[in-house]
Design a protein around this motif. Structure first.
Motif, PDB file in Angstrom:
ATOM      1  N   ARG A   6       7.803   6.844  -2.398  1.00 18.57           N
ATOM      2  CA  ARG A   6       6.457   6.379  -2.025  1.00 18.57           C
ATOM      3  C   ARG A   6       5.351   7.108  -2.769  1.00 18.57           C
ATOM      4  N   GLY A   7       5.632   8.295  -3.265  1.00 18.52           N
ATOM      5  CA  GLY A   7       4.623   9.014  -4.023  1.00 18.52           C
ATOM      6  C   GLY A   7       4.657   8.744  -5.511  1.00 18.52           C
ATOM      7  N   LEU A   8       5.627   7.931  -5.949  1.00 21.15           N
ATOM      8  CA  LEU A   8       5.753   7.613  -7.374  1.00 21.15           C
ATOM      9  C   LEU A   8       4.757   6.524  -7.767  1.00 21.15           C
ATOM     10  N   PRO A   9       4.484   6.364  -9.044  1.00 12.50           N
ATOM     11  CA  PRO A   9       3.465   5.397  -9.468  1.00 12.50           C
ATOM     12  C   PRO A   9       3.837   3.959  -9.115  1.00 12.50           C
ATOM     13  N   HIS A  10       2.792   3.141  -8.967  1.00  9.54           N
ATOM     14  CA  HIS A  10       2.968   1.696  -8.826  1.00  9.54           C
ATOM     15  C   HIS A  10       3.607   1.143 -10.092  1.00  9.54           C
ATOM     16  N   THR A  11       4.608   0.298  -9.927  1.00 14.26           N
ATOM     17  CA  THR A  11       5.136  -0.450 -11.071  1.00 14.26           C
ATOM     18  C   THR A  11       5.098  -1.952 -10.798  1.00 14.26           C
ATOM     19  N   LEU A  12       4.585  -2.326  -9.634  1.00 11.31           N
ATOM     20  CA  LEU A  12       4.390  -3.730  -9.303  1.00 11.31           C
ATOM     21  C   LEU A  12       2.932  -4.101  -9.549  1.00 11.31           C
ATOM     22  N   ALA A  37       0.831  -1.195   0.000  1.00 16.09           N
ATOM     23  CA  ALA A  37       0.000   0.000   0.000  1.00 16.09           C
ATOM     24  C   ALA A  37       0.870   1.252   0.000  1.00 16.09           C
ATOM     25  N   ARG A  38       0.391   2.273  -0.642  1.00 14.06           N
ATOM     26  CA  ARG A  38       1.118   3.548  -0.704  1.00 14.06           C
ATOM     27  C   ARG A  38       1.297   4.148   0.692  1.00 14.06           C
ATOM     28  N   ASN A  39       2.410   4.835   0.880  1.00  7.48           N
ATOM     29  CA  ASN A  39       2.729   5.528   2.132  1.00  7.48           C
ATOM     30  C   ASN A  39       2.866   4.578   3.317  1.00  7.48           C
ATOM     31  N   THR A  40       3.350   3.377   3.038  1.00 11.81           N
ATOM     32  CA  THR A  40       3.733   2.441   4.094  1.00 11.81           C
ATOM     33  C   THR A  40       5.200   2.066   3.880  1.00 11.81           C
ATOM     34  N   ALA A  41       5.721   1.218   4.762  1.00 10.28           N
ATOM     35  CA  ALA A  41       7.116   0.795   4.635  1.00 10.28           C
ATOM     36  C   ALA A  41       7.323  -0.165   3.473  1.00 10.28           C
ATOM     37  N   ALA A  42       6.243  -0.715   2.925  1.00 13.34           N
ATOM     38  CA  ALA A  42       6.365  -1.671   1.822  1.00 13.34           C
ATOM     39  C   ALA A  42       6.540  -0.936   0.504  1.00 13.34           C
TER      40      ALA A  42
END
Length: 490
Positions: free
Chosen positions: A428-434, A355-360
């Motif tokens: 963390r603010g960049l787009p998902h690539t996964l 999820a965005r804005n988490t440690a992952a």
């Protein structure tokens, strides 16, 4: 690096924050002494016979990791094992879903309609006691072979060896060091109820964030003493223990070494931690996202590669500068980690962690000492230069996760790929690539021809069928969210 040992001082996460231990961390010399004393592993059937007799072992757990990383096999008396040390199990063992179902056959996935036997041969180097067993018991990891002696190519342990052989042909040997996160929770016999943190020695469950808290670790001192004792009895080498961000979320780091041996250790340590937790009336869970309001759990993998002839780290040149192999390894991870995501995040629940804005991580950008990206290069000297893959979740099968990660790096080196520029600042603010979900990840895996060549089409089609079947099983379950927001509103 001159040897694997050269990485030892640096392959860990924030060692200065580790909890104080009542058990002594073994040095390399002590580990060699332990091996000589025979706490773990022998080299032959006759040595195994002597090893078991010296300890009064009555039973042997003959185990093999399946596609989920679950221990399958047989428990047999020691004397029966020596009468026939090669055992057989149905070939369907490696086509089962996590719920025990079998996928439907299709144009690409088919299995033996007679469900004939495969042969399991013991790897005597894995022989160890089962310290929590009520009677003197040993355990022994096995490898899977067809009846005519060929390795079963879809077996996870064999698949990891298949990837390591690619490195070996170039005279290289990967070195890995995994970090495992997990939660301690109250016993939860009813799956309809949410999980809750357990009560420690203070009599109160945790509330709020406790990252790196020594006091929070001390809440479970007795449990961790048993984890250390059980691990040392099996020859498993825990390096550090820390409290992670979530309530009763812990991280255990293992010492660096050979990929198969480290995958074995993760496989055994997961079971060890669960058994120790049960002894203290708790559950230990390696679910990627066990609680909705708590962070997910990862299995980060540190990776480097040594040249067998020179003993040097191929990621550094003679002057200590990063090499083209180092950058190509990163580039391979950037390009192909999304395509092996179904092995790094193997369940529907795994994607709740990302999820965005988490440690992952949510992308495969890379950076120097940057924990917001999927691929981190930790601070180190040239001898210990390495790449940390932060994408895998703790629910992944360690054999498959390591095979997948190393395969991506290998393709990058072989094809001379070049990475993007490293990220400075937060990613963390960049787009998902996964991939955002399991079906998307599975489709990408099966469609990537380079991976089919690396892993073999038989494994790709079998693993795809298993994951699609697991998704269909999940879709039969109605969630509390659906009842909460849809029941009376739509």
């Amino acid at each position: 690096m001159a040897s694997i040992d050269a990485v030892a001082p640096e392959v860990r996460s924030d060692p200065s924050q580790s909890a104080p231990r009542k058990k002594t961390i073994m040095t390399d010399e002590q580990h060699n002494d332990q091996s000589r004393q025979g706490l773990r592993g022998v080299s032959s059937l006759e040595e195994a016979r002597q090893w078991l007799a010296a300890r009064g072992i009555e039973d042997i757990e003959c185990v093999v990791p399946d596609q989920a990383g679950v221990a399958r096999g047989k428990l047999m008396p020691a004397d029966k094992f020596f009468a026939s040390p090669v055992m057989s199990l149905p070939a369907s063992l490696f086509a089962q879903t996590i719920s025990g179902e079998m996928p439907d056959e299709d144009d690409h996935f088919q299995y033996d309609p007679t469900d004939g036997d495969i042969m399991l041969r013991p790897d005597f180097s894995t022989l160890a006691v089962v310290p929590w067993a009520s009677d003197p018991t040993a355990q022994l990891i096995h490898d899977a072979y067809t009846r005519d002696g060929r390795p079963v190519e879809i077996a996870p342990r064999q698949l990891l060896r298949r990837i390591l052989n690619l490195y070996d042909r170039n005279g290289w040997r990967p070195v890995v060091a995994p970090e495992m996160e997990f939660y301690l929770v109250k016993p939860n016999p009813d799956p309809d109820y949410p999980l809750e943190p357990p009560v420690g020695r203070s009599g109160r469950p945790e509330s709020g964030r406790q990252s790196y808290s020594i006091q929070a670790v001390n809440e479970f001192d007795d449990l961790f003493d048993d984890i250390y004792d059980f691990s040392e009895a099996q020859g498993l080498e825990i390096d550090t223990l820390i409290h992670e961000e979530g309530a009763a979320q812990m991280e255990i780091n293992l010492r660096h070494g050979d990929a198969v041996q480290l995958a074995d250790q993760v496989f055994l340590l997961k079971r060890t931690i669960r058994e120790a937790a049960l002894k203290h009336k708790m559950y230990a869970t390696f679910m990627a996202k066990p609680m909705s309001r708590e962070p997910g759990s990862a299995m980060h993998i540190h990776q480097s590669v040594i040249d067998e002839e020179t003993g040097r780290n191929i990621f550094s040149d003679a002057e200590g500068n990063p090499t083209k192999e180092f950058f190509s390894f990163i580039a391979g991870q950037q390009k192909y980690l999304p395509a092996v995501m179904c092995m790094l995040a193997p369940y529907v629940n795994s994607y709740r962690r990302l999820a965005r804005n988490t440690a992952a991580p949510i992308n495969v950008h890379w950076g120097y000492d940057n924990r917001t990206v999927g691929i981190r290069v930790p601070n180190s000297g040239p001898q210990a230069r390495r790449v940390e893959n932060r994408v895998p979740s703790s629910d992944s099968n360690p054999y498959l996760a390591m095979a997948a990660s190393l395969a991506c790096g290998f393709i990058g080196i072989e094809n001379g790929l070049s990475p993007e520029d490293p990220i400075e600042g937060s990613a963390r603010g960049l787009p998902h690539t996964l991939p955002r979900g399991l079906l998307e990840a599975v489709a990408l895996f099966e469609e990537t021809e380079e991976l089919a060549d690396i892993f073999g089409k038989s494994f790709v089609h079998t693993y795809r069928a298993i994951k699609q079947t697991e998704y269909e099983t999940f879709m039969r379950v109605i969630s509390s969210w659906e009842r909460e927001y849809l029941l009376l509103s739509v």
